[in-house]
Design a protein around this motif. Structure first.
Motif, PDB file in Angstrom:
ATOM      1  N   GLN A   1       2.883  12.579   5.005  1.00 54.98           N
ATOM      2  CA  GLN A   1       3.913  13.371   4.311  1.00 54.98           C
ATOM      3  C   GLN A   1       5.084  13.074   3.699  1.00 54.98           C
ATOM      4  O   GLN A   1       5.855  13.597   3.022  1.00 54.98           O
ATOM      5  N   GLU A   2       5.455  11.796   4.510  1.00 58.04           N
ATOM      6  CA  GLU A   2       6.593  11.176   4.013  1.00 58.04           C
ATOM      7  C   GLU A   2       6.812  10.895   2.688  1.00 58.04           C
ATOM      8  O   GLU A   2       8.193  10.910   1.888  1.00 58.04           O
ATOM      9  N   GLN A   3       5.768  11.013   1.864  1.00 57.38           N
ATOM     10  CA  GLN A   3       5.830  10.619   0.356  1.00 57.38           C
ATOM     11  C   GLN A   3       6.424  11.902  -0.325  1.00 57.38           C
ATOM     12  O   GLN A   3       6.653  11.635  -1.596  1.00 57.38           O
ATOM     13  N   LEU A   4       6.264  13.047   0.407  1.00 56.84           N
ATOM     14  CA  LEU A   4       6.870  14.111  -0.445  1.00 56.84           C
ATOM     15  C   LEU A   4       8.408  14.266  -0.515  1.00 56.84           C
ATOM     16  O   LEU A   4       9.209  15.148  -1.071  1.00 56.84           O
ATOM     17  N   ARG A   5       9.127  13.508   0.221  1.00 55.14           N
ATOM     18  CA  ARG A   5      10.671  13.540   0.320  1.00 55.14           C
ATOM     19  C   ARG A   5      11.146  12.945  -0.717  1.00 55.14           C
ATOM     20  O   ARG A   5      12.512  12.820  -0.993  1.00 55.14           O
ATOM     21  N   SER A   6      10.625  12.071  -1.793  1.00 56.68           N
ATOM     22  CA  SER A   6      11.232  11.474  -2.961  1.00 56.68           C
ATOM     23  C   SER A   6      10.535  12.175  -4.251  1.00 56.68           C
ATOM     24  O   SER A   6       9.642  12.422  -4.060  1.00 56.68           O
ATOM     25  N   LYS A   7      11.310  12.435  -5.190  1.00 58.90           N
ATOM     26  CA  LYS A   7      10.939  12.892  -6.512  1.00 58.90           C
ATOM     27  C   LYS A   7       9.519  12.090  -7.007  1.00 58.90           C
ATOM     28  O   LYS A   7       8.618  12.751  -7.279  1.00 58.90           O
ATOM     29  N   ILE A   8       9.645  10.951  -7.043  1.00 59.56           N
ATOM     30  CA  ILE A   8       8.544  10.064  -7.672  1.00 59.56           C
ATOM     31  C   ILE A   8       7.310  10.392  -6.579  1.00 59.56           C
ATOM     32  O   ILE A   8       6.083  10.615  -7.182  1.00 59.56           O
ATOM     33  N   GLY A   9       7.410  10.382  -5.271  1.00 62.89           N
ATOM     34  CA  GLY A   9       6.420  10.504  -4.516  1.00 62.89           C
ATOM     35  C   GLY A   9       5.586  11.674  -4.769  1.00 62.89           C
ATOM     36  O   GLY A   9       4.479  11.819  -4.348  1.00 62.89           O
ATOM     37  N   LEU A  10       6.544  12.766  -4.760  1.00 61.91           N
ATOM     38  CA  LEU A  10       5.970  14.064  -4.968  1.00 61.91           C
ATOM     39  C   LEU A  10       5.279  14.429  -6.287  1.00 61.91           C
ATOM     40  O   LEU A  10       4.197  15.004  -6.314  1.00 61.91           O
ATOM     41  N   ASP A  11       5.776  13.833  -7.320  1.00 61.11           N
ATOM     42  CA  ASP A  11       5.151  13.745  -8.513  1.00 61.11           C
ATOM     43  C   ASP A  11       3.699  13.045  -8.505  1.00 61.11           C
ATOM     44  O   ASP A  11       2.776  13.500  -9.152  1.00 61.11           O
ATOM     45  N   LEU A  12       3.726  11.862  -7.722  1.00 57.86           N
ATOM     46  CA  LEU A  12       2.412  11.151  -7.610  1.00 57.86           C
ATOM     47  C   LEU A  12       1.494  12.067  -6.940  1.00 57.86           C
ATOM     48  O   LEU A  12       0.344  12.086  -7.092  1.00 57.86           O
ATOM     49  N   PHE A  13       1.948  12.904  -5.872  1.00 56.24           N
ATOM     50  CA  PHE A  13       1.306  13.786  -5.072  1.00 56.24           C
ATOM     51  C   PHE A  13       0.510  14.652  -5.607  1.00 56.24           C
ATOM     52  O   PHE A  13      -0.816  14.901  -5.530  1.00 56.24           O
TER      53      PHE A  13
ATOM     54  N   THR B   1       0.697  -1.053   0.038  1.00 57.05           N
ATOM     55  CA  THR B   1      -0.023  -0.043   0.093  1.00 57.05           C
ATOM     56  C   THR B   1       1.062   1.066  -0.020  1.00 57.05           C
ATOM     57  O   THR B   1       0.581   2.169  -0.602  1.00 57.05           O
ATOM     58  N   LYS B   2       2.012   1.094   0.618  1.00 56.79           N
ATOM     59  CA  LYS B   2       2.831   2.474   0.701  1.00 56.79           C
ATOM     60  C   LYS B   2       3.824   2.545  -0.381  1.00 56.79           C
ATOM     61  O   LYS B   2       4.496   3.632  -0.398  1.00 56.79           O
ATOM     62  N   ARG B   3       3.910   1.924  -1.247  1.00 54.26           N
ATOM     63  CA  ARG B   3       4.546   1.729  -2.453  1.00 54.26           C
ATOM     64  C   ARG B   3       4.216   2.750  -3.763  1.00 54.26           C
ATOM     65  O   ARG B   3       2.830   2.772  -3.677  1.00 54.26           O
ATOM     66  N   ASP B   4       5.116   3.457  -4.234  1.00 58.77           N
ATOM     67  CA  ASP B   4       4.738   4.201  -5.372  1.00 58.77           C
ATOM     68  C   ASP B   4       3.956   3.576  -6.527  1.00 58.77           C
ATOM     69  O   ASP B   4       3.187   4.415  -6.941  1.00 58.77           O
ATOM     70  N   ASP B   5       4.333   2.469  -7.068  1.00 63.75           N
ATOM     71  CA  ASP B   5       3.895   1.877  -7.899  1.00 63.75           C
ATOM     72  C   ASP B   5       2.303   1.511  -7.643  1.00 63.75           C
ATOM     73  O   ASP B   5       1.530   1.421  -8.878  1.00 63.75           O
ATOM     74  N   THR B   6       1.958   1.283  -6.468  1.00 67.80           N
ATOM     75  CA  THR B   6       0.494   1.051  -6.212  1.00 67.80           C
ATOM     76  C   THR B   6      -0.268   2.283  -6.432  1.00 67.80           C
ATOM     77  O   THR B   6      -1.307   2.189  -7.184  1.00 67.80           O
TER      78      THR B   6
END
Length: 640
Positions: free
Chosen positions: A242-254, A198-203
């Protein structure tokens, strides 16, 4: 010896993207124009020529060989069609050892992937603050060592569906895409039960791609399915924190989810999810992008509040003041948007580059350009930026008129000063959106008089000058927003519907075909909706006749003092029904105080039946052809 052709002297980026390089050193003009870092040139003197003693792959075969990939030709009547895992087509026998061997055909999966990336994966230009990407997280996720199955299935479903929409019928792409979509749904559902997956970016990326698939294919429940995917993505973003904003992919997804949330809120009337502090203040957005999201969220919240008010409040002096305050809030927010747009930096601005004359013999339902201005923009993201804000102003104007109609009922709201102001605002916004369509749909690369003004966005692969499916995807909501406005002329409406059909048939975003079937009129139909939900007892019996602008003989006569200015009831503005009148086909509605319980129950049943019939008539009027759109989509646009 097999001659492999003259080696290309172009830079590495141009060779990868298969475009012509001007070989300017140290940076080619193609890379400089796209604001990319030019990777430089290879040394062609070190390339190894192919000789007769070379590898087996360079030899011309003495007997026919079968390619490892299937043919892309449509299925024939003999049934020897395309299969994703099927056998290939035999290559012709070489007549001489020195003949040039034809290049092997691309695999279907590879062709579909390249087509999707070249149409929907928008890469931000380097050094340009105004631009943003779209689905740029797809490429790094595909390059990960072990991408998840649900992400790969979702990507493959979108790729095959996109390719199918552009090459036409006669192949198995559509069936294969639907199969991948079904597998992606099952795998994603399983992944959401796993706290780690659930926490993975590709999900999260898989859920966004599933929503895009619904718009590309436009199945029966297109908007309902897209809405459910976006709501799921919103909940997943909230759980990721908010942890997802720390990576480039996570920020783009957000950012992608947040953008879809705004469109979802404005399309369905549901309030945007703003119950976390970081939802609209992430550190990755530039100043103007963040302000755009904040203003859009406020418009979505205000629309949800107005819908709730108009459906529940009763007429009283307190509620009258509440409605006036709501109108003032709409006007203040619109003024704030106008002031903010005027203060944007120069790189955000658009300019008029041509003027299209009116042709009385032209069928504008099939024309690429509507008479008037043709505007040019920096890139696709900037033009979408402006069109979203124009739609915001149209939504606010509609809210103002609906509240004005509630206050002035039963008088004609079109005689008010608010209506005159709304007409000016909406006509200006509609003209600006229409003038932006030729740029988005690739006209600047077709016409010589516009070619010098063309500026192109950068996509993951392919030619940047070609028509892009993403441009049609960005245009869906602005065109759907303006096609139902009461302020459009007949020729403008025909042209907008034609552009939606072109997006569906030419650019491959099939949801455009469904949206072109909508016949909703805003704000007149929404005003009728407000009265249906707020006080159905005041509605006339024959709503269809009122929509047509004629007074039916079976309609209820207005009560004393219910006449409008000028003495005539305008279309879409029903008068107040006399509570003691007889409705054809129904028993008389009792109105005397102290009526029996059975009489009151009978009265309520009659009113419910009337309300149901009037709602069905309103929904029927909102669609060009019955059966083309599902009821959920129509009722969502009508805010029912």
């Amino acid at each position: 010896m097999v001659y492999g052709g003259k080696p290309s002297r172009g830079c590495q980026m141009c060779r990868i993207r298969r475009i012509k390089c001007d070989e300017t050193k140290p940076t080619c003009k193609q890379c400089a124009k796209a604001r990319r870092v030019c990777p430089g040139y290879r040394d062609v003197s070190k390339s190894h020529p192919t000789s007769e003693g070379g590898s087996a792959s360079s030899q011309v075969p003495d007997k026919p060989q079968q390619s490892a990939t299937p043919s892309l030709a449509p299925k024939s009547g003999r049934g020897d069609g395309l299969s994703l895992e099927g056998t290939g087509t035999p290559s012709p026998r070489s007549s001489s050892d020195k003949s040039i061997q034809a290049p092997p055909p691309l695999a279907v999966d590879e062709l579909a992937s390249c087509h999707f990336i070249s149409n929907y994966v928008l890469i931000p230009k380097q050094g340009l603050a105004t631009t943003r990407g779209f689905l740029e997280f797809v490429l790094p996720l595909l390059k990960t060592p072990e991408p998840s199955q649900h992400f790969l299935y979702a990507f493959k479903a979108c790729s095959l569906a996109s390719l199918n929409n552009r090459v036409g019928t006669g192949n198995d792409f559509d069936r294969a895409a639907l199969g991948c979509y079904t597998k992606a749904l099952a795998c994603t559902f399983t992944a959401l039960k796993d706290p780690v997956l659930t926490k993975r970016d590709d999900t999260l990326a898989a859920i966004l791609l599933l929503g895009l698939f619904e718009n590309i294919t436009a199945k029966t429940l297109g908007m309902l399915a897209w809405s459910s995917h976006i709501e799921g993505a919103i909940q997943l973003v909230k759980s990721r924190g908010q942890e997802q904003l720390r990576s480039k992919i996570g920020l783009d997804l957000f950012i992608a989810v947040r953008t879809q949330m705004i469109i979802h809120s404005l399309s369905t009337g549901k309030p945007p999810t703003l119950d976390v502090d970081w939802w609209v203040t992430d550190p990755g957005s530039n100043e103007y992008s963040m302000q755009l999201q904040q203003l859009s969220s406020r418009v979505g919240e205000l629309k949800s509040e107005v819908n709730a008010l108009l459906a529940t409040v009763t007429r009283s002096s307190e509620n009258m003041e509440l409605m006036k305050d709501t109108i003032q809030n709409c006007k203040s927010l619109d003024k704030e948007i106008v002031t903010w747009l005027r203060e944007l930096p120069e790189q955000y601005m658009w300019k008029t580059v041509a003027w299209e004359p009116y042709n009385p013999r032209c069928d504008y339902s099939k024309a690429e350009v509507f008479p008037g201005r043709i505007d040019a923009y920096v890139d696709l993201w900037v033009v979408n930026f402006w069109n979203v804000m124009r739609c915001m102003r149209i939504v606010l104007a509609s809210l103002t008129i609906r509240c004005t109609a509630w206050i002035n009922f039963p008088a004609d709201y079109r005689t008010t000063s608010e209506y005159a102001t709304t007409v000016r605002t909406c006509v200006e916004a509609i003209s600006d959106i229409i003038a932006s369509v030729p740029y988005q749909m690739g006209l600047f690369s077709k016409r010589k008089d516009l070619r010098s003004h063309a500026t192109h966005s950068v996509f993951g692969c392919g030619e940047d000058t070609s028509e892009k499916g993403l441009a049609g995807y960005f245009l869906l909501w602005p065109l759907a927003c303006i096609q139902g406005q009461d302020y459009l002329t007949d020729s403008q409406r025909a042209w907008v519907k034609g552009r939606l059909k072109s997006i569906g048939n030419t650019l491959g975003v099939r949801y455009g075909n469904l949206l072109s079937q909508l016949n909703v009129r805003v704000p007149s139909m929404l005003i009728l909706r407000d009265r249906l939900k707020n006080d159905p007892h005041e509605m006339p019996a024959d709503i269809a006749a009122i929509m047509a602008g004629t007074a039916a003989s079976s309609a209820s006569p207005p009560s004393a003092g219910a006449s409008t200015a000028g003495g005539a009831m305008p279309p879409g503005l029903p008068g107040m029904s006399n509570p003691g009148i007889s409705i054809p086909g129904m028993s008389e509605i009792p109105s005397a105080p102290g009526a029996s319980a059975d009489a009151l129950a009978n009265q309520e049943a009659i009113r419910r039946q009337m309300l149901k019939r009037q709602t069905e008539e309103l929904v029927t009027k909102a669609v060009e052809k019955p059966g083309k759109l599902d009821d959920w989509t129509v009722k969502t646009w009508l805010q029912l």
